[in-house]
Design a protein around this motif. Structure first.
Motif, PDB file in Angstrom:
ATOM      1  N   THR A 186      38.793  35.596  45.835  1.00 36.28           N
ATOM      2  CA  THR A 186      39.499  34.318  45.849  1.00 36.28           C
ATOM      3  C   THR A 186      40.090  34.039  47.221  1.00 36.28           C
ATOM      4  O   THR A 186      40.801  34.882  47.786  1.00 36.28           O
ATOM      5  CB  THR A 186      40.628  34.297  44.797  1.00 36.28           C
ATOM      6  N   LEU A 188      42.214  31.019  48.406  1.00 37.89           N
ATOM      7  CA  LEU A 188      42.867  29.759  48.072  1.00 37.89           C
ATOM      8  C   LEU A 188      43.237  28.997  49.335  1.00 37.89           C
ATOM      9  O   LEU A 188      43.816  29.559  50.276  1.00 37.89           O
ATOM     10  CB  LEU A 188      44.129  30.039  47.247  1.00 37.89           C
ATOM     11  N   ILE A 206      54.572  26.628  37.780  1.00 40.19           N
ATOM     12  CA  ILE A 206      55.068  27.396  38.924  1.00 40.19           C
ATOM     13  C   ILE A 206      56.556  27.706  38.760  1.00 40.19           C
ATOM     14  O   ILE A 206      57.004  28.841  38.983  1.00 40.19           O
ATOM     15  CB  ILE A 206      54.834  26.635  40.242  1.00 40.19           C
ATOM     16  N   CYS A 226      50.259  30.235  45.091  1.00 35.68           N
ATOM     17  CA  CYS A 226      49.982  28.955  44.421  1.00 35.68           C
ATOM     18  C   CYS A 226      51.060  27.917  44.722  1.00 35.68           C
ATOM     19  O   CYS A 226      50.781  26.715  44.798  1.00 35.68           O
ATOM     20  CB  CYS A 226      49.870  29.172  42.921  1.00 35.68           C
ATOM     21  N   TYR A 229      50.871  24.980  47.503  1.00 35.53           N
ATOM     22  CA  TYR A 229      50.010  23.803  47.411  1.00 35.53           C
ATOM     23  C   TYR A 229      50.528  22.774  46.412  1.00 35.53           C
ATOM     24  O   TYR A 229      49.759  21.975  45.892  1.00 35.53           O
ATOM     25  CB  TYR A 229      48.590  24.249  47.038  1.00 35.53           C
ATOM     26  N   GLN A 230      51.830  22.794  46.140  1.00 34.85           N
ATOM     27  CA  GLN A 230      52.382  21.854  45.171  1.00 34.85           C
ATOM     28  C   GLN A 230      52.378  20.411  45.668  1.00 34.85           C
ATOM     29  O   GLN A 230      52.434  19.475  44.871  1.00 34.85           O
ATOM     30  CB  GLN A 230      53.817  22.265  44.811  1.00 34.85           C
ATOM     31  N   LEU A 233      47.875  18.962  44.876  1.00 32.30           N
ATOM     32  CA  LEU A 233      47.308  19.863  43.882  1.00 32.30           C
ATOM     33  C   LEU A 233      45.859  19.513  43.564  1.00 32.30           C
ATOM     34  O   LEU A 233      45.496  18.350  43.459  1.00 32.30           O
ATOM     35  CB  LEU A 233      48.141  19.807  42.605  1.00 32.30           C
ATOM     36  N   HIS A 237      43.489  25.029  42.335  1.00 26.36           N
ATOM     37  CA  HIS A 237      44.830  25.601  42.274  1.00 26.36           C
ATOM     38  C   HIS A 237      45.250  25.826  40.820  1.00 26.36           C
ATOM     39  O   HIS A 237      45.837  26.866  40.480  1.00 26.36           O
ATOM     40  CB  HIS A 237      45.835  24.688  42.973  1.00 26.36           C
ATOM     41  N   ARG A 238      44.955  24.861  39.964  1.00 28.10           N
ATOM     42  CA  ARG A 238      45.317  24.992  38.556  1.00 28.10           C
ATOM     43  C   ARG A 238      44.570  26.146  37.899  1.00 28.10           C
ATOM     44  O   ARG A 238      45.124  26.858  37.050  1.00 28.10           O
ATOM     45  CB  ARG A 238      45.030  23.687  37.814  1.00 28.10           C
ATOM     46  N   VAL A 240      43.709  28.951  39.272  1.00 34.50           N
ATOM     47  CA  VAL A 240      44.348  30.216  39.662  1.00 34.50           C
ATOM     48  C   VAL A 240      45.631  30.423  38.865  1.00 34.50           C
ATOM     49  O   VAL A 240      45.921  31.537  38.403  1.00 34.50           O
ATOM     50  CB  VAL A 240      44.642  30.234  41.173  1.00 34.50           C
ATOM     51  N   VAL A 241      46.404  29.353  38.677  1.00 36.14           N
ATOM     52  CA  VAL A 241      47.642  29.468  37.906  1.00 36.14           C
ATOM     53  C   VAL A 241      47.334  29.823  36.454  1.00 36.14           C
ATOM     54  O   VAL A 241      48.022  30.654  35.843  1.00 36.14           O
ATOM     55  CB  VAL A 241      48.461  28.161  37.978  1.00 36.14           C
TER      56      VAL A 241
END
Length: 425
Positions: A186, A188, A206, A226, A229-230, A233, A237-238, A240-241
């Motif tokens: 990964t 990111l 988050i 993560c 990158y708020q 988005l 990214h989602r 990975v969360v």
């Protein structure tokens, strides 16, 4: 209208200030108790001059323009705890009392207390009962969302209930479990060409995960990565969360294990990891200063770690612990040379002055910079994705992030690990 949400303010307390008393109590072999003083903060006389406006509806008709001078503490004032306890010199939420060779620890708001002497603890509880109306809550089990299980030789701190609540909140309770947080492949990034996603849901995830890092250092790196990158988005990214949540589905009951038997040392790797059996401080974040070389980056990280280490040393001094030179483990010989050798300082003038206090603290004898081999990568779990075997080895064998069942099995079989912990010198 609600002006201040007290519960919100409590949650924002310095979590290390909570973990340190828990680890200290476990290392000294005494249990913490909890009581709630219903009227304690309405009876403390204060020494400072404090004035308040006349409350609406209770204004004096004779002196409408005057103010009241307080004789006793009002709930919500910073003077409240000091009205009854001797505040610690560093941490203002912990009130350590020393009586001979015994120690009594008191943590407010809801009073958490415990001591090395049963007589001292009983005396404190009796004195408090005479002064206030108390709700005796018994042995400490739940505090600020932390679940605490105290045994005769260990203390286990976890957030299993909070973890399950997070999974249910984001509809991940029935998801397929994952054994690791992130794939080693990964990478990111901003992913500017990716599909945009709902910011509200992502930021909610988050924010929830950040509080879970209070007892889960194993997820610290992935959550912080993560969080970068708020502002923009994307679907990547989602994903990975959601994998982090699936990992929590696989390991909902992991937590910190503090043992009553530990080796005699306080030390800190440059990633802010302390004590194999008393892990109380960790961090994973981008540096605030841009480094031009690897040596400079390591030097800045060591300086940041040093400041945290000195705060912990000062906090523990309130508990009656004394330390000489404290080892700070760094995996860069170049960074150690910059701190130790004045000749090299002409080549480091571009480094921000505030980071050079690392050199000053070394010269004053507060810390000792020690090189640690990269074959012993304790900080890797906070800096990069790891494959399964390495991740589990660092998580369990080195950080002592275990389940309550595995910690007890290890204690019965071999006794606790003894790499790093507290001591009196």
């Amino acid at each position: 209208m609600v002006v201040r949400n007290k519960a919100r303010l409590v949650v924002q307390a310095h979590l290390e200030a909570i973990r340190i008393p828990l680890a200290f109590a476990a290392s000294k072999g005494f249990k913490l108790q909890q009581i709630d003083g219903k009227s304690a903060f309405l009876n403390g006389f204060i020494e400072e001059e404090v004035y308040v406006r006349q409350p609406p509806g209770f204004e004096s008709a004779k002196f409408p323009d005057r103010v009241y001078k307080l004789r006793k503490a009002l709930y919500g004032l910073k003077q409240i705890p000091r009205a009854w306890f001797v505040m610690g010199s560093v941490d203002k939420t912990v009130f350590p009392l020393r009586h001979g060779g015994d120690t009594l620890l008191i943590y407010v708001d809801d009073i958490i207390f415990g001591g090395s002497s049963h007589a001292l603890v009983s005396s404190f509880a009796e004195q408090m009962s005479r002064e206030f109306e108390l709700s005796l809550m018994g042995e400490l089990q739940f505090f600020l969302g932390l679940q605490i299980k105290q045994g005769p030789k260990e203390t286990f701190v976890h957030q299993a209930k909070y973890t399950k609540d997070i999974l249910n909140k984001f509809e991940m309770g029935d998801s397929k479990p994952m054994t690791t947080l992130m794939s080693t492949q990964t990478a990111l990034d901003a992913d500017e060409d990716g599909e945009a996603v709902d910011q509200k849901e992502f930021r909610g995830m988050i924010g929830s995960l950040f509080y879970l890092t209070a007892t889960r250092p194993d997820i610290q790196f992935a959550v912080c990565l993560c969080a970068r990158y708020q502002a923009s988005l994307r679907t990547s990214h989602r994903q990975v969360v959601k994998r982090i949540l699936r990992y929590l589905k696989y390991t909902p009951e992991l937590g910190l294990w503090y043992s009553s038997e530990s080796s005699q040392m306080l030390t800190m790797p440059a990633a802010r990891l302390t004590a194999r059996t008393s892990l109380v401080s960790w961090s994973s974040r981008k540096q605030s200063s841009v480094a031009t070389t690897n040596t400079e980056a390591e030097y800045i990280a060591a300086a940041s770690c040093c400041s945290q280490l000195l705060w912990m040393k000062a906090t523990l001094s309130d508990f009656g612990l004394r330390f000489g030179r404290i080892p700070l483990l760094v995996d860069s010989t170049s960074a150690i040379s910059v701190a130790k050798n004045p000749i090299l300082h002409s080549k480091t003038k571009h480094i921000d002055v505030r980071f050079h206090f690392l050199r000053d603290r070394y010269e004053k004898g507060d810390i000792d910079l020690i090189h640690v081999s990269t074959e012993n990568p304790l900080a890797d779990i906070l800096t990069k994705p790891l494959e399964f075997n390495a991740f589990v080895r660092l998580r369990g064998n080195r950080l002592e992030v275990l389940t309550i069942h595995s910690s007890r099995e290890r204690l019965r079989a071999n006794g606790p690990a003894s790499l790093l912990s507290w001591c009196d010198e």
